[in-house]
Write a protein that holds these residues in place. Structure first.
Motif, PDB file in Angstrom:
ATOM      1  N   LYS A  57       0.839  -1.203   0.000  1.00  0.00           N
ATOM      2  CA  LYS A  57       0.000   0.000   0.000  1.00  0.00           C
ATOM      3  C   LYS A  57       0.871   1.248   0.000  1.00  0.00           C
ATOM      4  O   LYS A  57       2.074   1.176   0.225  1.00  0.00           O
ATOM      5  N   THR A  58       0.236   2.378  -0.261  1.00  0.00           N
ATOM      6  CA  THR A  58       0.940   3.648  -0.108  1.00  0.00           C
ATOM      7  C   THR A  58       0.732   4.095   1.338  1.00  0.00           C
ATOM      8  O   THR A  58      -0.208   3.663   1.995  1.00  0.00           O
ATOM      9  N   PRO A  59       1.615   4.969   1.853  1.00  0.00           N
ATOM     10  CA  PRO A  59       1.449   5.426   3.234  1.00  0.00           C
ATOM     11  C   PRO A  59       0.072   6.055   3.476  1.00  0.00           C
ATOM     12  O   PRO A  59      -0.563   6.565   2.546  1.00  0.00           O
ATOM     13  N   LYS A  60      -0.375   5.982   4.717  1.00  0.00           N
ATOM     14  CA  LYS A  60      -1.664   6.538   5.118  1.00  0.00           C
ATOM     15  C   LYS A  60      -1.829   7.984   4.625  1.00  0.00           C
ATOM     16  O   LYS A  60      -0.922   8.803   4.793  1.00  0.00           O
ATOM     17  N   THR A  62      -1.992   9.062   1.605  1.00  0.00           N
ATOM     18  CA  THR A  62      -1.377   9.373   0.307  1.00  0.00           C
ATOM     19  C   THR A  62      -1.974   8.459  -0.757  1.00  0.00           C
ATOM     20  O   THR A  62      -2.648   7.487  -0.440  1.00  0.00           O
ATOM     21  N   ARG A  63      -1.708   8.778  -2.015  1.00  0.00           N
ATOM     22  CA  ARG A  63      -2.217   7.940  -3.084  1.00  0.00           C
ATOM     23  C   ARG A  63      -1.312   8.049  -4.298  1.00  0.00           C
ATOM     24  O   ARG A  63      -0.572   9.003  -4.472  1.00  0.00           O
TER      25      ARG A  63
ATOM     26  N   LEU B  99       6.258   3.263   2.472  1.00  0.00           N
ATOM     27  CA  LEU B  99       6.498   2.487   3.687  1.00  0.00           C
ATOM     28  C   LEU B  99       7.963   2.061   3.642  1.00  0.00           C
ATOM     29  O   LEU B  99       8.461   1.647   2.600  1.00  0.00           O
ATOM     30  N   GLU B 123       2.890   4.648  10.765  1.00  0.00           N
ATOM     31  CA  GLU B 123       3.766   3.862   9.910  1.00  0.00           C
ATOM     32  C   GLU B 123       5.206   4.390   9.888  1.00  0.00           C
ATOM     33  O   GLU B 123       5.436   5.581  10.055  1.00  0.00           O
ATOM     34  N   LEU B 125       8.206   5.404   7.623  1.00  0.00           N
ATOM     35  CA  LEU B 125       8.268   5.859   6.240  1.00  0.00           C
ATOM     36  C   LEU B 125       9.687   6.246   5.827  1.00  0.00           C
ATOM     37  O   LEU B 125      10.498   6.640   6.659  1.00  0.00           O
ATOM     38  N   MET B 141       0.757  -3.688  -6.836  1.00  0.00           N
ATOM     39  CA  MET B 141      -0.422  -3.300  -6.057  1.00  0.00           C
ATOM     40  C   MET B 141      -1.667  -3.230  -6.938  1.00  0.00           C
ATOM     41  O   MET B 141      -2.758  -3.571  -6.502  1.00  0.00           O
TER      42      MET B 141
END
Lengths: 506, 506
Positions: A57-60, A62-63, B99, B123, B125, B141
C-alpha cells in the motif's frame, strides 16, 4: 490469544463494510479508504510465524495517480498555470524539506502536524507544511524585496485524512504571491481576481470568495473585551465557525479558553454580519469599532478593496464576512477563502456538498522579517489553490460522464498483417520518431493484425500504418483510419506529411 | 573554550577560501558550496548566549531554483516529455515517501543512503530513493502486467553532495519504463533510442551509451572463478572502474573482498574489452564463456540488441563495454549508461569534463515479483535521465552566453503618464486578462512613466498600452513597442486583436 480473536472479528466486520460499499456502488475513493483500513487490520494480524505481513500500500493519507488521473491533473495545472502567467508571474522551486527551525513558530496550533525526518546525523529536517514559509525564507535568503511568483508543489501535513473529501496528507498547493512595498490593496485585489478566474475556468459550479481582515478581527476582539493575549487563540476558535455551530464555538471560547460570556456574546453579534462595500461603510459608523486604530485601518482599506474588485467586475462572488478568521498565525491584513456552493450534481452529490474550501490566503507582512537577520520587512500577499478537492470533483465528473480520456498522444501504430516483418516495422517506426511523429509498434516478432488494431481501439490511437511485402515493394504504406476503417495507400515519401495532416483533422 | 578558538580559526580559513573563489570568479555553484560550509561553521559557533544561531539556508545538498533556473528546467522537461510522449508513454505519480519496508532489500550497499522519516506514531516511512521501486510497487499493487509509463519527480539520497558537478541530495529523475512480457530486446532497444533522442536534442555535446548485460557479467564471473555468493559484491567493485584505476579495483577485489588474485586478473582481461555486434560474436567463440548458460543467453540477445539499434541508426554512439556493471541490485539483463564526452567548451570546462553519467538503466525482471503476494513476475526495462547534471551544463552555458532569459510571458504593460488614473489602468488590465492577454500593471497609485518603461525593459515585456485623459476621451490606447519606441493609437475596440497580432510578430 484473545487479542487475535478480537482482531479477526474486526477484520471480518471490516470485510463486510467493504463488500457492502461495493454492492452499493460507492465511489472508488470511499471503497479505497475502507480497503486500506482492512489491509491495516490484516497487517496487525501478521502471519502465523509472528512476522508482520508485508502490506502492499501507499502510506496513510497518500495515493498514487494513475494515467487517467494524471491526464485530469495535467489539464487542471494547465488552467492554473495559464492564469498565473497571464498575471505576469514567474516561478520558483524549493526543496521538499527545510531545516526544522525554518518551520518552527510559524503555524501556531497546527505545528504538531509537521512531518519530521529522522535524525540520521547532520541537520534536523522537516517536510514543508506549505509553500508560504519556504517562499518567505527564499526572499530573506536572497534579499529579494519584490517579486510576483507562483509555485506548484506538494506539501505535507500529518492530519486526519479524509480522502473521499479530497483531504490527504500529501497534497498539491498552487500558490501565487506578490511581494513588495506597494499602494494598499491593489495586489490583494489581484489575488482575488486570480482565484475568480481559476474557479470560473475550472467549471466546478458556483462559488463564493469570503474576505475579511485580521486588523478588523483584532479591532473587533478589542471592542468586545477580549484580552490582548487571547486574540490569536480566540481567532482560532472563530475559524471553526464554518464547521461548528455558534453554540459550540461560544462554549469553546468561554469553557476552554476562559473568555467572559458577555464578550463572547458581543463577538457573536459581529460574526453574524456579512455584506460588501456597504458593510464596511456601516461598520465605520460603529462608534466603538471606528475608535479602534486597527479596525479603522482595516475597514478603510476594505472599502478600497471592494472598489478595485468592482473594477475587476467580480463583486457578485465576493462576501465581506466577519466570521472568516483563517487558522494560520502569520496573516496580518486581508484574508480570504473560496468555497464551492451547489457543486455539480454528480453521483455522490451529498458528499460533495462538504467539499468546501478550495482556495485561501491573505496578507502576511511580517513573515519575511522573521527570517531576515536585520528584521527587514517585505510585505506579501498571496493565495493558495487546493487542488486535491478540485481533482476529486473532476474525477467523479469524468467517471460519471461516458467520455473516454486518452492517456497517451500516439498518432499512429506501425503494424503488419504478415510474419517476419519486425525489422521493417522497427525501421519505419524509427523513421517516424525521427520526423517528430508520435508512433508506437508492438514488441512482438509476429503480432496478429487483430491485436494490433485492438491496441489502437483500447488506447485511442487514430491511425495505423500497415506494411506487408507488397507495400514494401511498392514503397508505400497502407494508412488506416481506426474509426472509419478506411484504408489508403500512401507513398513512403509523403507518409510523414500525410500523418501530420490527418492528425490536425482528427 | 579551546574548541571555540579552533572553530574561529576554521571560520577564518573558510572565509579566506570564499574570498579567493570570488576573486578568481569561480562558478556560482562552487562559491555557493563553500559559503554553505562557512555558514555551517558559524552556526556551530552559536551566539554569545550559547544559543545556536539561526542559519538561513536550504538543507545540505539541496537548492532552490530561481526563476531563470526554472525557465531552463522547463525547457529541458519539455524536450524530455515530448520524447517520452513521442514513444507512446503515459505518466503516473507516486507519493514522495513509501512504507520503509517497501524500499528494504532493493538497493544493496546503497541502502544506507535512504532518508527515513521520524517515527511520530503510525507507519515507518522513507523518502523514495528512485522511481523504479515505487513503479514496481505500483504495478504489483494494481496487478498491472503491461504499461509504458514515464515519471518525472524528485528522489532523495543522503550521499556526499558535490553540487558543482550537479550531484545533489534532492534531485530529479526522468524515468521511462516498459513493463510487459514481450519478445527479447525490442523494448530494451527502444530505451536506448529514447536516450539517444533526448541527448541529441538537448545539445550537450557528444555522448556515448555504454551497454552490457548482467547475465554476461555473471557468466564472466563464473568462468573467472568467482564464487557464486560473491557475484553481487564483485559486481559493485567492477562498477567503480569508471572512477578508479584497474589497480585500485583489483586491490578491493583481492584485499577487501577476498577474491583469488588469478580470478581478479582474468576479470581484468575481460573488462578491458569493448566493441559492438562484433565483440558479441567474438565472445560467443570464447570456449569457456560460450559454455556458460547465462553468458550464452546474454551474448545471443546482445547480437539482436545491436541489430535493432542498427535499424534505429544509433550504433555510432553505442558501445558494448564489459566493464559496465551498474550499482543497483535489481538488474537482471541488459544494463546501460550514457556519458557525455567532450562537453561544451564553456568557462569551467575542466570541471565539466567530470560531468560523466547523465542517464542509466537496464532490465529488472524480478523486482515486481518481490512485491506480488504470489510472486507473479512482470518483466521490466527502463531508463532514468539524470537532469541535475544537464541543468548544471545548461546553466553555465546560459551564463556564458549574453542572451537574456525571460522568466515571465507578459505581453503588455498597462501604463499611464498622468496622475489619478489607477482605476482606469486597473479596468483596462482586467479587460485584457478577461480576453486572455497576459498583462501587468504597476501596483502604485501614480507611478512615473519612466519606471513603468523600465519595468518593461528589465523583464522583457514587449508592449506598453498607455492611457491618459485624451486617450480615454477618444476611446483609444497608445500602443508602444518597447524595443523600437514606436507608438500608435489603437481603438479600445480592436486593442485585444492588435496585441495578439503583434505578439505573434514579436
Amino acid at each position: 490469544m484473545a487479542d487475535k480473536a478480537q482482531l479477526q472479528e474486526s477484520i471480518k466486520a471490516q470485510g463486510e463494510v467493504v463488500r457492502k460499499l461495493k454492492e452499493a456502488k460507492a465511489s472508488k475513493d470511499q471503497i479505497g479508504e475502507e480497503v486500506a483500513k482492512l489491509l491495516e487490520l490484516k497487517a496487525q494480524l501478521g502471519t502465523d510465524d509472528g512476522k508482520q505481513m508485508f502490506v502492499l500500500k501507499t502510506p496513510k493519507g497518500t495515493r498514487d495517480y494513475n494515467p487517467k488521473q494524471m491526464a485530469i491533473r495535467e489539464s487542471v495545472f494547465n488552467t492554473i498555470i495559464s492564469c498565473f502567467k497571464r498575471h505576469g508571474a514567474e516561478t520558483i522551486d524549493t526543496p521538499v524539506f527545510e531545516l526544522k527551525e525554518t518551520l518552527t513558530g510559524k503555524y501556531g496550533e497546527d505545528s504538531k502536524l509537521i512531518y519530521d525526518l529522522k535524525d540520521q546525523g547532520g541537520e534536523l529536517l522537516s517536510l514543508r507544511y506549505d509553500l508560504t514559509v519556504p517562499f518567505a525564507r527564499y526572499l530573506a535568503m536572497n534579499k529579494i524585496s519584490n517579486i510576483k511568483r507562483y509555485h506548484i508543489a506538494k506539501v505535507y501535513r500529518r492530519d486526519n485524512p479524509a480522502m473521499t473529501k479530497g483531504r490527504y496528507r500529501e497534497f498539491y498547493q498552487c500558490d501565487f504571491d506578490i511581494a513588495g512595498q506597494y499602494d494598499p490593496m491593489i495586489p490583494d485585489a489581484e489575488c482575488i481576481k486570480v482565484v475568480h478566474e481559476i474557479l470560473t475556468e475550472l467549471q466546478l459550479g458556483d462559488f463564493r470568495i469570503k474576505v475579511n481582515d485580521r486588523r478588523i478581527l483584532d479591532g473587533m476582539f478589542a471592542v468586545c473585551g477580549v484580552p490582548d493575549d487571547k486574540f490569536r487563540t480566540i481567532c482560532s476558535t472563530v475559524d471553526k465557525l464554518d464547521k461548528a455551530s455558534w453554540e459550540e464555538v461560544k462554549n469553546e471560547m468561554v469553557g476552554e479558553k476562559g473568555l467572559a460570556p458577555e464578550a463572547a456574546d458581543r463577538i457573536g453579534e459581529y460574526v453574524r454580519m456579512h455584506g460588501g462595500f456597504d458593510l464596511a461603510e456601516k461598520l465605520l459608523q460603529d462608534p466603538q469599532l471606528s475608535q479602534n486604530k486597527h479596525a479603522l485601518e482595516g475597514l478603510t482599506d476594505m472599502k478600497d478593496f471592494f472598489k478595485y474588485l468592482e473594477l475587476f467586475k467580480i463583486t457578485d462572488k465576493v462576501i465581506f464576512d466577519l466570521s472568516l478568521a483563517r487558522g494560520l498565525d502569520y496573516y496580518t491584513g486581508v484574508i480570504y477563502e473560496a468555497i464551492l456552493i451547489q457543486p455539480l450534481n454528480v453521483h455522490a452529490s451529498e458528499e460533495l456538498g462538504s467539499v468546501g474550501s478550495v482556495a485561501g490566503g491573505g496578507r502576511y507582512d511580517g513573515l519575511v522579517g522573521m527570517f531576515d537577520p536585520k528584521g527587514r520587512k517585505v510585505p506579501c500577499v498571496g493565495v493558495s489553490v487546493g487542488i486535491e478537492r478540485v481533482f476529486s470533483i473532476l474525477e467523479q465528473k469524468a467517471e460519471a460522464s461516458e467520455e473516454k480520456i486518452r492517456t497517451t498522444e500516439t498518432q499512429v501504430l506501425v503494424a503488419s498483417a504478415q510474419k517476419n516483418l519486425l525489422e521493417e516495422r522497427l525501421k519505419l517506426t524509427s523513421e517516424l520518431w525521427d520526423a517528430g511523429i508520435k508512433a508506437e509498434v508492438l514488441y512482438k516478432k509476429n503480432p496478429k493484425l487483430l491485436s494490433q488494431l485492438q491496441h489502437c481501439e483500447e488506447t485511442g490511437i487514430p491511425l495505423v500504418a500497415i506494411i506487408g511485402e507488397q507495400e514494401l515493394k511498392e514503397r508505400v504504406v497502407k494508412l488506416r483510419n481506426v474509426a472509419t476503417r478506411e484504408e489508403v495507400d500512401v507513398s513512403r515519401v509523403t507518409l510523414v506529411e500525410e500523418i501530420k495532416k490527418r492528425s490536425i483533422q482528427l
